[in-house]
Design an enzyme around this catalytic site. Structure first.
Site, PDB file in Angstrom:
ATOM      1  N   HIS A 156      -6.701   7.461  -2.646  1.00 55.17           N
ATOM      2  CA  HIS A 156      -7.577   6.566  -1.881  1.00 55.17           C
ATOM      3  C   HIS A 156      -6.894   5.781  -0.777  1.00 55.17           C
ATOM      4  O   HIS A 156      -7.558   5.295   0.128  1.00 55.17           O
ATOM      5  CB  HIS A 156      -8.327   5.600  -2.804  1.00 55.17           C
ATOM      6  CG  HIS A 156      -7.564   4.341  -3.073  1.00 55.17           C
ATOM      7  ND1 HIS A 156      -6.538   4.279  -3.983  1.00 55.17           N
ATOM      8  CD2 HIS A 156      -7.660   3.102  -2.534  1.00 55.17           C
ATOM      9  CE1 HIS A 156      -6.049   3.047  -3.997  1.00 55.17           C
ATOM     10  NE2 HIS A 156      -6.705   2.309  -3.117  1.00 55.17           N
ATOM     11  N   ASP A 157      -5.564   5.592  -0.816  1.00 57.16           N
ATOM     12  CA  ASP A 157      -4.865   4.839   0.234  1.00 57.16           C
ATOM     13  C   ASP A 157      -3.731   5.639   0.854  1.00 57.16           C
ATOM     14  O   ASP A 157      -2.835   5.057   1.486  1.00 57.16           O
ATOM     15  CB  ASP A 157      -4.287   3.539  -0.334  1.00 57.16           C
ATOM     16  CG  ASP A 157      -5.267   2.373  -0.208  1.00 57.16           C
ATOM     17  OD1 ASP A 157      -5.189   1.439  -1.029  1.00 57.16           O
ATOM     18  OD2 ASP A 157      -6.108   2.402   0.703  1.00 57.16           O
ATOM     19  N   HIS A 200       0.825  -1.217   0.000  1.00 55.40           N
ATOM     20  CA  HIS A 200       0.000   0.000   0.000  1.00 55.40           C
ATOM     21  C   HIS A 200       0.855   1.261   0.000  1.00 55.40           C
ATOM     22  O   HIS A 200       0.673   2.164   0.796  1.00 55.40           O
ATOM     23  CB  HIS A 200      -0.953  -0.019   1.197  1.00 55.40           C
ATOM     24  CG  HIS A 200      -2.093  -0.958   0.970  1.00 55.40           C
ATOM     25  ND1 HIS A 200      -2.211  -2.173   1.617  1.00 55.40           N
ATOM     26  CD2 HIS A 200      -3.123  -0.890   0.106  1.00 55.40           C
ATOM     27  CE1 HIS A 200      -3.289  -2.786   1.191  1.00 55.40           C
ATOM     28  NE2 HIS A 200      -3.866  -2.039   0.271  1.00 55.40           N
ATOM     29  N   PHE A 212     -10.558 -15.104  -1.839  1.00 54.76           N
ATOM     30  CA  PHE A 212     -10.842 -13.673  -2.008  1.00 54.76           C
ATOM     31  C   PHE A 212     -11.359 -13.392  -3.415  1.00 54.76           C
ATOM     32  O   PHE A 212     -12.333 -12.664  -3.607  1.00 54.76           O
ATOM     33  CB  PHE A 212      -9.578 -12.864  -1.725  1.00 54.76           C
ATOM     34  CG  PHE A 212      -9.787 -11.378  -1.802  1.00 54.76           C
ATOM     35  CD1 PHE A 212      -9.214 -10.644  -2.819  1.00 54.76           C
ATOM     36  CD2 PHE A 212     -10.573 -10.727  -0.871  1.00 54.76           C
ATOM     37  CE1 PHE A 212      -9.414  -9.271  -2.900  1.00 54.76           C
ATOM     38  CE2 PHE A 212     -10.779  -9.357  -0.942  1.00 54.76           C
ATOM     39  CZ  PHE A 212     -10.190  -8.630  -1.965  1.00 54.76           C
ATOM     40  N   HIS A 232       0.900   1.658  -5.532  1.00 52.66           N
ATOM     41  CA  HIS A 232      -0.490   1.219  -5.550  1.00 52.66           C
ATOM     42  C   HIS A 232      -1.410   2.406  -5.871  1.00 52.66           C
ATOM     43  O   HIS A 232      -2.356   2.285  -6.651  1.00 52.66           O
ATOM     44  CB  HIS A 232      -0.865   0.600  -4.197  1.00 52.66           C
ATOM     45  CG  HIS A 232      -2.320   0.258  -4.070  1.00 52.66           C
ATOM     46  ND1 HIS A 232      -2.949  -0.682  -4.860  1.00 52.66           N
ATOM     47  CD2 HIS A 232      -3.285   0.767  -3.264  1.00 52.66           C
ATOM     48  CE1 HIS A 232      -4.228  -0.751  -4.537  1.00 52.66           C
ATOM     49  NE2 HIS A 232      -4.463   0.119  -3.562  1.00 52.66           N
ATOM     50  N   ASP A 259      -9.460  -0.594  -7.492  1.00 59.15           N
ATOM     51  CA  ASP A 259      -8.720  -0.996  -6.308  1.00 59.15           C
ATOM     52  C   ASP A 259      -8.440  -2.494  -6.314  1.00 59.15           C
ATOM     53  O   ASP A 259      -7.427  -2.953  -5.812  1.00 59.15           O
ATOM     54  CB  ASP A 259      -9.533  -0.623  -5.063  1.00 59.15           C
ATOM     55  CG  ASP A 259      -8.678  -0.515  -3.816  1.00 59.15           C
ATOM     56  OD1 ASP A 259      -9.256  -0.542  -2.718  1.00 59.15           O
ATOM     57  OD2 ASP A 259      -7.442  -0.417  -3.925  1.00 59.15           O
ATOM     58  N   GLN A 288      -6.036 -16.304  -1.642  1.00 60.65           N
ATOM     59  CA  GLN A 288      -6.229 -15.526  -2.862  1.00 60.65           C
ATOM     60  C   GLN A 288      -7.437 -16.061  -3.628  1.00 60.65           C
ATOM     61  O   GLN A 288      -8.292 -15.305  -4.062  1.00 60.65           O
ATOM     62  CB  GLN A 288      -4.982 -15.630  -3.760  1.00 60.65           C
ATOM     63  CG  GLN A 288      -3.813 -14.791  -3.282  1.00 60.65           C
ATOM     64  CD  GLN A 288      -4.064 -13.302  -3.431  1.00 60.65           C
ATOM     65  OE1 GLN A 288      -4.822 -12.876  -4.292  1.00 60.65           O
ATOM     66  NE2 GLN A 288      -3.439 -12.528  -2.560  1.00 60.65           N
TER      67      GLN A 288
HETATM   68  C1  LIG Z   1      -3.099  -9.004  -5.036  1.00 62.09           C
HETATM   69  C2  LIG Z   1      -4.485  -8.765  -4.570  1.00 62.09           C
HETATM   70  O1  LIG Z   1      -5.294  -9.677  -4.436  1.00 62.09           O
HETATM   71  C3  LIG Z   1      -4.817  -7.357  -4.291  1.00 62.09           C
HETATM   72  C4  LIG Z   1      -6.159  -7.176  -3.608  1.00 62.09           C
HETATM   73  C5  LIG Z   1      -5.950  -7.057  -2.115  1.00 62.09           C
HETATM   74  O2  LIG Z   1      -6.058  -8.359  -1.560  1.00 62.09           O
HETATM   75  C6  LIG Z   1      -6.926  -8.441  -0.528  1.00 62.09           C
HETATM   76  N1  LIG Z   1      -7.526  -7.295  -0.094  1.00 62.09           N
HETATM   77  C7  LIG Z   1      -8.408  -7.362   0.906  1.00 62.09           C
HETATM   78  O3  LIG Z   1      -9.015  -6.231   1.341  1.00 62.09           O
HETATM   79  C8  LIG Z   1      -8.591  -5.020   0.854  1.00 62.09           C
HETATM   80  C9  LIG Z   1      -8.816  -4.648  -0.474  1.00 62.09           C
HETATM   81  C10 LIG Z   1      -8.384  -3.385  -0.920  1.00 62.09           C
HETATM   82  C11 LIG Z   1      -7.718  -2.569  -0.046  1.00 62.09           C
HETATM   83  C12 LIG Z   1      -7.497  -2.941   1.243  1.00 62.09           C
HETATM   84  C13 LIG Z   1      -7.902  -4.181   1.715  1.00 62.09           C
HETATM   85  C14 LIG Z   1      -6.802  -1.873   1.962  1.00 62.09           C
HETATM   86  O4  LIG Z   1      -6.551  -0.833   1.005  1.00 62.09           O
HETATM   87  B1  LIG Z   1      -7.083  -1.174  -0.297  1.00 62.09           B
HETATM   88  O5  LIG Z   1      -8.010  -0.139  -0.598  1.00 62.09           O
HETATM   89  O6  LIG Z   1      -6.036  -1.312  -1.260  1.00 62.09           O
HETATM   90  C15 LIG Z   1      -8.731  -8.580   1.507  1.00 62.09           C
HETATM   91 CL1  LIG Z   1      -9.926  -8.584   2.754  1.00 62.09          CL
HETATM   92  C16 LIG Z   1      -8.136  -9.757   1.079  1.00 62.09           C
HETATM   93  C17 LIG Z   1      -7.217  -9.687   0.046  1.00 62.09           C
HETATM   94  C18 LIG Z   1      -6.601 -10.885  -0.430  1.00 62.09           C
HETATM   95  N2  LIG Z   1      -6.100 -11.815  -0.802  1.00 62.09           N
HETATM   96 MG   LIG Z   2      -7.773   1.265   1.109  1.00 63.96          MG
HETATM   97 ZN   LIG Z   3      -6.165   0.418  -2.470  1.00 63.75          ZN
END
Ligand SMILES: CC(=O)CCCOc1nc(Oc2ccc3c(c2)CO[B-]3(O)O)c(Cl)cc1C#N
Ligand SMILES: [Mg+2]
Ligand SMILES: [Zn+2]
Length: 322
Positions: free
Chosen positions: A112-113, A72, A284, A76, A230, A281
């Site tokens: 946003h972050d 973050h 999610f 990002h 996001d 992953q």
């Molecule tokens: C590589 C990825 O998959 C990126 C997505 C982020 O991966 C997760 N994100 C989660 O929640 C948030 C999603 C967005 C944001 C945040 C938390 C805090 O700031 B943000 O706005 O960037 C949860 Cl709960 C799980 C995963 C998993 N895996």
């Molecule tokens: Mg955030």
């Molecule tokens: Zn974000």
């Protein structure tokens, strides 16, 4: 008393694979470079009589306010801003939003972050962090991000909106606050359900073109748009996506270490084990990301087909690693 946020800052050595060669063009300032270019490309500087030196001062200060955490960080912020820029050009919505809404959307994406500490809302809440006290456990990080973004605007040499009328500024501020707060994952289910209901209602009305009258309908689409931007990492080609995951896991595992050191339960995603990485992953993606992108895909059909294919391929890549 307040539990200190464990330092996740600069002193933690970046594992080799996370070291990135600096881009010869954007150098140390990818967020400023990308955002300034998008403002130029969308003619926002001229439309809103933004003074270029103020835009640079604001973007420099914003970029420097992103913490040096593995995921973050300012990259990002730059990434979500660029993704927002591209998504706004999707066929299904290209002519829907006016330049005020576009200004708000690009600005919300890049801020946003800001000042994200690399820790999750549940962590800040359970450790009674000052921010959780200040925001009463409600969208703690997201409230902080948007407050910092507007705090930076208070210095006159950084106030890029100084030539907007008071009324225009009021509406811009409301849109930006609404969009940044919508990036709180706790709001995902409601946000997506409302979005699906809106699209269903529009489909019933027969007109194939998305017409949005009310502020609530328009901001609902913009909230889902920034949420998509996001969560756009897994819609990118695998070599890019895997780099984002590596960064995210390092950030999650650092939080797991902090939870362990504080004698707290370790959050499931923060358990340092590569095998659970793929499981989480996939979980999610299946629970949150895919339903969101499927809905977005139905709005901008067939514009998002490539995105949906890449998303499916990246999910298969995870499943193959299980
Ligand atoms: C590589 C990825 O998959 C990126 C997505 C982020 O991966 C997760 N994100 C989660 O929640 C948030 C999603 C967005 C944001 C945040 C938390 C805090 O700031 B943000 O706005 O960037 C949860 Cl709960 C799980 C995963 C998993 N895996
Ligand atoms: Mg955030
Ligand atoms: Zn974000």
């Amino acid at each position: 008393e307040e539990t200190p946020i464990p330092e996740l800052g600069v002193e933690t050595p970046q594992p080799e694979e996370l070291r990135v060669e600096l881009n010869p063009i954007s150098g140390e300032r990818p967020l400023t470079a990308i955002t300034y270019r998008i403002f130029q490309e969308r003619d926002l500087i001229r439309t809103f009589s933004i003074e270029p030196h103020k835009l640079l001062s604001y973007l420099f200060a914003l970029e420097d306010s992103y913490q040096q955490v593995p995921y973050h960080n300012k990259l990002h912020g730059a990434d979500v801003c660029q993704s927002m820029h591209v998504l706004l050009n999707s066929s299904g919505i290209k002519d829907v939003f006016n330049e005020f809404e576009i200004l708000a959307a690009i600005f919300a994406a890049v801020v946003h972050d800001v000042h994200h500490s690399g820790l999750t809302n549940p962590f800040l809440i359970k450790t009674k962090n000052d921010l959780a006290i200040l925001y009463n456990n409600e969208s703690v990080l997201e409230n902080h991000h948007v407050a910092v973004a507007f705090k930076l605007l208070q210095a006159d040499e950084r106030n890029i909106f100084s030539n907007l009328s008071a009324e225009q500024m009021e509406t811009l501020r409301k849109r930006v606050v609404d969009m940044v707060l919508a990036t709180d994952m706790a709001k995902h289910k409601t946000l997506l359900a409302d979005f699906q209901n809106l699209l269903e209602a529009k489909k019933m009305s027969g007109n194939d073109y998305l017409t949005l009258e009310s502020y609530d309908d328009r901001i609902l689409v913009l909230k889902n748009l920034i949420h998509c931007a996001d969560l756009s990492n897994m819609t990118k080609p695998l070599d890019t996506y895997s780099k984002w995951i590596d960064r995210l896991m390092v950030e999650f595992w650092k939080q797991g270490d902090a939870e362990r050191d504080l004698g707290l339960d370790i959050s499931p995603m923060c358990v340092r084990s590569p095998t659970t990485k793929d499981k989480h992953q996939i979980g999610f993606i299946n629970s949150f990301v895919h339903p969101l992108w499927e809905t977005w895909g139905s709005l901008v059909y067939p514009d998002a087909n490539t995105i949906l294919e890449t998303l499916a391929q990246n999910r298969e890549w995870h499943e193959a690693s299980l």
